[in-house]
Scaffold this motif. Structure first.
Motif, PDB file in Angstrom:
ATOM      1  N   TYR A 137      14.363 -15.080  -0.298  1.00  0.00           N
ATOM      2  CA  TYR A 137      13.039 -14.435  -0.346  1.00  0.00           C
ATOM      3  C   TYR A 137      13.021 -13.174   0.506  1.00  0.00           C
ATOM      4  N   CYS A 138      13.720 -13.197   1.662  1.00  0.00           N
ATOM      5  CA  CYS A 138      13.828 -11.963   2.467  1.00  0.00           C
ATOM      6  C   CYS A 138      14.434 -10.871   1.586  1.00  0.00           C
ATOM      7  N   SER A 139      15.594 -11.156   0.994  1.00  0.00           N
ATOM      8  CA  SER A 139      16.286 -10.128   0.201  1.00  0.00           C
ATOM      9  C   SER A 139      15.493  -9.756  -1.042  1.00  0.00           C
ATOM     10  N   GLY A 140      14.921 -10.764  -1.705  1.00  0.00           N
ATOM     11  CA  GLY A 140      14.179 -10.498  -2.945  1.00  0.00           C
ATOM     12  C   GLY A 140      13.054  -9.505  -2.700  1.00  0.00           C
ATOM     13  N   CYS A 141      12.315  -9.712  -1.604  1.00  0.00           N
ATOM     14  CA  CYS A 141      11.198  -8.820  -1.314  1.00  0.00           C
ATOM     15  C   CYS A 141      11.720  -7.449  -0.876  1.00  0.00           C
ATOM     16  N   HIS A 142      12.753  -7.433  -0.032  1.00  0.00           N
ATOM     17  CA  HIS A 142      13.287  -6.139   0.442  1.00  0.00           C
ATOM     18  C   HIS A 142      13.895  -5.324  -0.689  1.00  0.00           C
ATOM     19  N   ASP A 143      14.480  -5.997  -1.667  1.00  0.00           N
ATOM     20  CA  ASP A 143      15.053  -5.271  -2.807  1.00  0.00           C
ATOM     21  C   ASP A 143      13.957  -4.634  -3.665  1.00  0.00           C
ATOM     22  N   THR A 144      12.749  -5.173  -3.583  1.00  0.00           N
ATOM     23  CA  THR A 144      11.689  -4.761  -4.513  1.00  0.00           C
ATOM     24  C   THR A 144      10.657  -3.815  -3.905  1.00  0.00           C
ATOM     25  N   TYR A 145      10.306  -4.007  -2.618  1.00  0.00           N
ATOM     26  CA  TYR A 145       9.166  -3.270  -2.048  1.00  0.00           C
ATOM     27  C   TYR A 145       9.531  -2.470  -0.807  1.00  0.00           C
ATOM     28  N   ARG A 146       8.750  -1.412  -0.583  1.00  0.00           N
ATOM     29  CA  ARG A 146       8.779  -0.697   0.694  1.00  0.00           C
ATOM     30  C   ARG A 146       7.344  -0.358   1.059  1.00  0.00           C
ATOM     31  N   PHE A 147       7.107  -0.094   2.337  1.00  0.00           N
ATOM     32  CA  PHE A 147       5.768   0.299   2.763  1.00  0.00           C
ATOM     33  C   PHE A 147       5.692   1.807   2.880  1.00  0.00           C
ATOM     34  N   ASN A 148       4.587   2.346   2.410  1.00  0.00           N
ATOM     35  CA  ASN A 148       4.348   3.772   2.516  1.00  0.00           C
ATOM     36  C   ASN A 148       3.107   3.966   3.386  1.00  0.00           C
ATOM     37  N   ALA A 149       3.312   4.462   4.624  1.00  0.00           N
ATOM     38  CA  ALA A 149       2.170   4.647   5.516  1.00  0.00           C
ATOM     39  C   ALA A 149       1.383   5.871   5.073  1.00  0.00           C
ATOM     40  N   THR A 150       0.089   5.660   4.850  1.00  0.00           N
ATOM     41  CA  THR A 150      -0.751   6.745   4.345  1.00  0.00           C
ATOM     42  C   THR A 150      -2.135   6.576   4.959  1.00  0.00           C
ATOM     43  N   GLN A 151      -2.967   7.597   4.863  1.00  0.00           N
ATOM     44  CA  GLN A 151      -4.322   7.480   5.426  1.00  0.00           C
ATOM     45  C   GLN A 151      -5.225   6.631   4.530  1.00  0.00           C
ATOM     46  N   LEU A 152      -4.660   6.100   3.433  1.00  0.00           N
ATOM     47  CA  LEU A 152      -5.344   5.132   2.575  1.00  0.00           C
ATOM     48  C   LEU A 152      -6.505   5.697   1.776  1.00  0.00           C
ATOM     49  N   LYS A 153      -6.412   6.968   1.432  1.00  0.00           N
ATOM     50  CA  LYS A 153      -7.385   7.448   0.436  1.00  0.00           C
ATOM     51  C   LYS A 153      -6.988   6.819  -0.897  1.00  0.00           C
ATOM     52  N   ILE A 154      -5.665   6.581  -1.044  1.00  0.00           N
ATOM     53  CA  ILE A 154      -5.184   5.934  -2.269  1.00  0.00           C
ATOM     54  C   ILE A 154      -4.719   4.530  -1.880  1.00  0.00           C
ATOM     55  N   ARG A 155      -5.196   3.520  -2.569  1.00  0.00           N
ATOM     56  CA  ARG A 155      -4.693   2.158  -2.419  1.00  0.00           C
ATOM     57  C   ARG A 155      -3.922   1.808  -3.674  1.00  0.00           C
ATOM     58  N   ASN A 156      -3.153   0.729  -3.615  1.00  0.00           N
ATOM     59  CA  ASN A 156      -2.392   0.345  -4.806  1.00  0.00           C
ATOM     60  C   ASN A 156      -3.295  -0.107  -5.934  1.00  0.00           C
ATOM     61  N   LYS A 157      -4.404  -0.706  -5.591  1.00  0.00           N
ATOM     62  CA  LYS A 157      -5.339  -1.129  -6.650  1.00  0.00           C
ATOM     63  C   LYS A 157      -6.725  -1.164  -6.061  1.00  0.00           C
TER      64      LYS A 157
END
Ligand code: HEC
Length: 157
Positions: A137-157
């Protein structure tokens, strides 16, 4: 170098070259970043990455317990590690992709199994196997996602 060690060296080289995850390769470069970016605030990113670094301390504790054949203490590390989502701020939890949340929930179950089996069976080999399961699960998540630090005017959904 005799024939056997040359064969072993070649095997090592070929294994090393295929061990790079396919997701990290593309036609222009081997290490293109194809992970899905999750937009988070700088503070949220700091909090989750701090939790992640704690995971390494926890993994260290579990390995020490295994080395000492002290399976009873494994739950002390494993259970809190499984509760990652519970510690995340609601503002962030509400905006995580569903698959990310599912991976975190599945990892929690794997940590619970690790703790329970270690305490009830004391079986070192089974504990290693359960730990390997957690790490998928550590590898599965790391292979798929990264965090993008932003001021959050845009959210993923
Ligand atoms: C549900 C998803 C998920 C799971 C499960 C997960 N991680 Fe992470 N982890 C991430 C993301 C996303 C990052 C940030 C990657 C990036 O932005 O480049 C990260 C980053 C890290 C980092 C880097 C911390 C830093 O300061 O940069 C470490 C170390 C880490 N994870 C360890 C682990 C370990 C060990 C496990 C398993 C016990 C684990 N993680 C499980 C999602 C996850």
């Amino acid at each position: 170098m005799n024939f056997r060690s040359i064969t072993l060296a070649l095997l090592f080289v070929s294994t090393a070259s295929i061990s790079i995850p396919a997701s990290a390769q593309d036609t222009s470069g081997r290490y293109a970043d194809k992970r899905i970016a999750i937009n988070v605030s700088p503070a949220e990113k700091n909090q989750v990455l701090a939790e992640m670094r704690e995971f390494l301390h926890g993994m260290h504790g579990i390995h020490i317990s295994l080395a000492r054949q002290d399976t009873k203490s494994i739950g002390l590390y494993a259970r809190p590690m499984g509760q990652l989502l519970d510690r995340m701020p609601t503002s962030l939890k509400e905006h995580l992709p569903e698959e990310f949340t599912q991976l975190a929930i599945a990892m929690k179950e794997a940590f619970e199994n690790l703790a329970r089996d270690a305490e009830t069976t004391g079986d070192i080999s089974k504990t290693h196997e359960n730990l390997a399961e957690v790490m998928t699960y550590c590898s599965g998540c790391h292979d798929t996602y990264r965090f993008n630090a932003t001021q959050l005017k845009i959210r993923n959904k």
